[in-house]
Design an enzyme around this catalytic site. Structure first.
Site, PDB file in Angstrom:
ATOM      1  N   ASP A 124       0.796  -1.238   0.000  1.00 19.62           N
ATOM      2  CA  ASP A 124       0.000   0.000   0.000  1.00 19.62           C
ATOM      3  C   ASP A 124       0.836   1.301   0.000  1.00 19.62           C
ATOM      4  OD1 ASP A 124      -1.477  -2.244   0.915  1.00 19.62           O
ATOM      5  OD2 ASP A 124      -2.999  -0.960   1.817  1.00 19.62           O
ATOM      6  N   ASN A 184      -4.103   3.974  -1.106  1.00 18.83           N
ATOM      7  CA  ASN A 184      -3.924   5.126  -0.213  1.00 18.83           C
ATOM      8  C   ASN A 184      -3.078   6.231  -0.842  1.00 18.83           C
ATOM      9  OD1 ASN A 184      -3.415   2.403   1.770  1.00 18.83           O
ATOM     10  ND2 ASN A 184      -5.114   3.757   2.305  1.00 18.83           N
ATOM     11  N   HIS A 230     -10.337   1.668   0.230  1.00 13.28           N
ATOM     12  CA  HIS A 230     -10.303   3.121   0.008  1.00 13.28           C
ATOM     13  C   HIS A 230     -10.473   3.523  -1.459  1.00 13.28           C
ATOM     14  CE1 HIS A 230      -9.624   4.342   4.083  1.00 13.28           C
ATOM     15  NE2 HIS A 230      -8.569   3.546   4.208  1.00 13.28           N
TER      16      HIS A 230
HETATM   17 FE   LIG Z   1      -7.235  -0.732   2.960  1.00 12.37          FE
HETATM   18 FE   LIG Z   2      -4.001   0.565   2.835  1.00 11.15          FE
END
Ligand SMILES: [Fe+2]
Ligand SMILES: [Fe+2]
Length: 254
Positions: free
Chosen positions: A8, A40, A68
């Protein structure tokens, strides 16, 4: 076939870290396929087209995501127009974007799949059954899964459930690299979490003071990405073969 997966990417500092280190990692490791989780990338929540393009320009072939993915509504401006940005396959109903992509790598068909867990997360469609449905049509291909989930148990359960059917399952979302990279008995390579890319000094990529304040007061406080200080890039290298895949987790901190 060798695959490089980067965990991420959090905030601009995370994208900059990918820009700084991904080409170096690729020349050291020579992967045939490079995948980066970008859920992210924009301010810690979501991704916009410019973030997506910067990650691709750094050397990623595909960008995966997670819970997200919808946080920046600008994602809708491009997610239908590219097959190189994946969102979790198991969102219910008529969902923009693509949950998997089949790529030809040196004559071998590889299907990259993004799924999201449901334990302590939104109750979207069951990711285990979503895999079963996809497998019916893709069992001849090498399947790689980014399993984006909160709990260690759901990630390990999923990995074992698809052992021998997927070539590799890597966990994302919890941002801390786990020390359990392994190959399951039927040949599937697995890790519970790859870890994150961005600030090393923050807490999971967020400014520490805000997070500590939340624990001290039990009141909500606005989370901002930690954009200064030391950085980290956490990744795994997966070597996929006909009957057994291997996985090695590593990181750069500076
Ligand atoms: Fe996540
Ligand atoms: Fe994440």
């Amino acid at each position: 076939m060798r695959l490089l997966f980067v965990g991420d990417v959090v905030g601009n500092i995370g994208i900059k870290t990918v820009e700084t280190y991904l080409k170096q990692l690729k020349s050291e490791l020579s992967p045939q396929l490079t995948i980066v989780n970008g859920e992210n990338a924009n301010g810690g929540k979501g991704i916009k087209e410019e973030d997506f393009k910067r990650i691709l320009n750094s050397g990623a072939d595909l960008v995966t995501s997670g819970n997200h993915i919808w946080d920046k509504r600008e994602v809708l401006d491009f997610i239908d127009d590219t097959t190189n940005m994946l969102r979790p396959l198991n969102y219910p109903g008529d969902v923009p974007g693509h949950g998997f992509k089949t790529i030809n790598v040196n004559g071998q068909k590889v299907t990259v799949l993004n799924l999201q867990g449901t334990a302590m997360m939104q109750p979207i469609d069951n990711p285990f059954y979503a895999f079963d449905d996809l497998y019916k049509e893709h069992s001849d291909e090498w399947i790689f899964v980014d399993f984006h989930a909160e709990t260690t148990s759901e990630k390990i359960a999923f990995g074992q459930y698809v052992d021998g059917r997927a070539k590799a399952v890597v966990g994302t979302h919890t941002h801390v690299q786990t020390n359990d990279a392994q190959t399951f008995p039927k040949g599937t390579a697995f890790i519970t979490d790859v870890g994150m890319t961005g600030s090393l000094d923050g807490i999971l990529g967020v400014q520490s003071q805000r997070v500590i304040q939340r624990f001290l007061t039990q009141r909500p406080s606005k989370f901002d990405v930690e954009e200064a200080g030391r950085v980290q890039i956490n990744y795994v290298v997966v070597d996929i073969n006909d009957n057994k895949s291997t996985i090695k987790a590593d990181y750069i901190r500076s």
